[in-house]
Enzyme design. Structure first.
Site, PDB file in Angstrom:
ATOM      1  N   ASP A  84       2.775   9.637  -5.965  1.00  0.00           N
ATOM      2  CA  ASP A  84       4.115   9.707  -5.379  1.00  0.00           C
ATOM      3  C   ASP A  84       4.865  10.818  -6.088  1.00  0.00           C
ATOM      4  OD1 ASP A  84       3.794   7.423  -3.668  1.00  0.00           O
ATOM      5  OD2 ASP A  84       3.947   6.180  -5.459  1.00  0.00           O
TER       6      ASP A  84
ATOM      7  N   ASP B  51       3.731   1.323   7.723  1.00  0.00           N
ATOM      8  CA  ASP B  51       4.402   0.422   6.774  1.00  0.00           C
ATOM      9  C   ASP B  51       4.744  -0.839   7.556  1.00  0.00           C
ATOM     10  OD1 ASP B  51       4.214   2.418   4.911  1.00  0.00           O
ATOM     11  OD2 ASP B  51       6.350   2.931   4.905  1.00  0.00           O
TER      12      ASP B  51
END
Lengths: 215, 270
Positions: B11, B134
């Site tokens: 990330d 997601d």
């Protein structure tokens, strides 16, 4: 990534850019293992380049690849005939054969055989790391020096090569079918997987190829 | 035989010079874990099978910074690289591929314009297009939804976008099937209920999606230890597992995870 200059004192590897994808990885990988890669984007550049070796990288589909490779074909045949080491990767391996189920376009026919679709019952494309089984029936392959049975390489493909002469098969991989993963015949070398995406073992194969040119 | 893949996820905060890998996207507190390409090299040494670089701010403006991160990484790291976060149109994908990425992952932009999946697949190949989903559990029976039985009751799974801040009403199972038809090559499936919890992957979610499509599913969200990865790769049809924080701070190496998987009977590249 510049095709205009290269060090003429070291053996030059021409990477054929047939306009279908990014060649940064294969260029970086050959550079990393001590090779002198140069990207050539047309037949003139390939003629002028006086290549000590040629790499046909792997991008796209068979029909598109052949259509874009045709302008290089005379020079490629000359280099193949003259004993210049040639390495085909993925689709760059498949185009060396006579024909593919994927397209009506003829292949180069430098190696005798067909390219056929992976069998039903497996996920297509094969995408991921799979193992090699090395065939040492004829001779030890210089390109596979240091590579062992069970070593993993990164594959992305929907079709596979079926050589007419099984003796050219240097290694196979099992994916619903026992298929040719490495093919070698004299100065012609070809791999179905992507050595430039196969970490240390992939770099070792490219290093072996670079060493081979120097011999 | 094809090995199950272990994919560390980096990330990236691209707001700082050269970018930093951070921990805790959905936690309030952000901890810097390192320079992206240095961590990438470390994961290569440890035996990672693939790497995913996510721009956590999903910032369009910083795609050039991400391109530099990938360029730098691809000089020394030779495995498949995926870029995600902020891929909104074909031009963003092209920037990523030119910098050395092999795949891009799309989420919000694909939900808003599903043809983006077809376009990426057409121009760069199916294998180059990763659809990120997601998904959040919605308990209760709702008409027209893919209802799944879980220990906590019946539920369906809703897709979210904008980094989990907004919901779409779209059924994740149906979206996954559509994405495969449109040409996606992988589905990167994150459980919003588990993400950041370290309680383990959402097995029911991963089963529901991986049993519905033929393309590989990358399980994500909730990994706290190697046993969690063993569980999701042994008990579902997922082809890969993604984890971030367990790797970033040296809690476990990729090698340790793979030893656990091998001992548990999962085929991995050692």
């Amino acid at each position: 990534m510049n095709d205009s200059h290269y060090d003429s004192n070291t053996d030059m590897i021409a990477i054929i850019d047939y306009g279908m994808g990014n060649l940064r990885s294969i260029h970086n990988a050959l550079d990393k293992v001590g090779g002198n890669p140069v990207i050539v984007s047309d037949n003139n550049a390939l003629l002028k380049a006086d290549a000590d070796a040629v790499v046909i990288p792997g991008v796209g589909s068979f029909g598109d690849a052949m259509r874009n490779l045709i302008p290089f074909s005379d020079r490629l045949f000359d280099l193949a005939d003259s004993g210049t080491p040639l390495l085909g990767i993925c689709i760059g391996m498949q185009v060396l054969f006579d024909r593919s189920e994927e397209s009506d376009a003829a292949g180069f026919g430098i190696l005798a055989g067909d390219v056929t679709r992976l069998p039903d019952g497996v996920k297509i494309p094969q995408m991921g790391w799979n193992e090699l089984t090395i065939h040492r029936n004829n001779r030890d392959s210089d390109m596979l020096a240091g590579i062992n049975d069970g070593d993993f390489f990164y594959f992305v493909h929907s079709y596979y090569c079926v050589p007419e002469d099984k003796r050219v098969i240097a290694a196979t991989t099992d994916y619903g079918v026992d298929m040719a993963a490495v093919v070698e015949k004299d100065n012609i070398h070809a791999v179905q997987f992507h050595p430039e995406k196969s970490s240390k073992k992939g770099l070792l194969i490219l290093k072996n190829f670079v060493e081979m040119i120097k011999c | 035989m094809l090995a199950k893949r272990i994919i560390p996820c980096l990330d990236c905060d691209l707001g700082v010079a050269h970018g930093r890998v951070v921990k805790g996207v959905r936690f309030k507190q952000i901890r810097y874990a390192g320079i992206p390409w240095e961590l990438a090299e470390e994961y290569d040494r440890q035996g990672a099978d693939e790497l995913i670089f996510l721009d956590i701010t999903a910032s369009h403006e910083r795609r050039e910074t991400m391109a530099k991160v990938i360029e730098k990484t691809s000089e020394n790291v030779f495995m498949p690289l995926t870029v995600g976060g902020g891929i909104r149109e074909l031009a963003d994908a092209r920037t990523a591929f030119n910098s050395g990425a092999d795949k891009v992952s799309v989420n919000t932009a694909a939900l808003k314009n599903p043809d983006l999946i077809n376009d990426i697949a057409k121009y760069f190949g199916n294998q180059a297009c990763v659809l990120a989903i997601d998904a959040k559990r919605r308990y209760g029976r709702e008409h027209g939804r893919g209802i799944v039985d879980t220990p906590d009751g019946e539920c369906w799974f809703e897709c979210s976008f904008y980094g989990g801040r907004e919901f779409t009403g779209i059924d994740a199972v149906q979206w996954a099937i559509e994405a495969e038809e449109r040409g996606a090559g992988d589905i990167m499936l994150t459980s919003m209920d588990r993400d950041g919890t370290k309680d383990g992957f959402d097995i029911e979610l991963t089963k529901a999606i991986s049993d519905s499509v033929n393309i590989p599913v990358i399980a994500s969200g909730g990994c706290g230890n190697p046993e969690h990865i063993l569980e999701v790769l042994r008990d579902t049809n997922a082809s890969a597992a993604l984890a971030a924080s367990i790797f970033h701070f040296g809690e476990y190496t990729v090698g340790e995870v793979k030893e656990c998987l091998r001992d548990g009977g999962v085929h991995v590249r050692m």
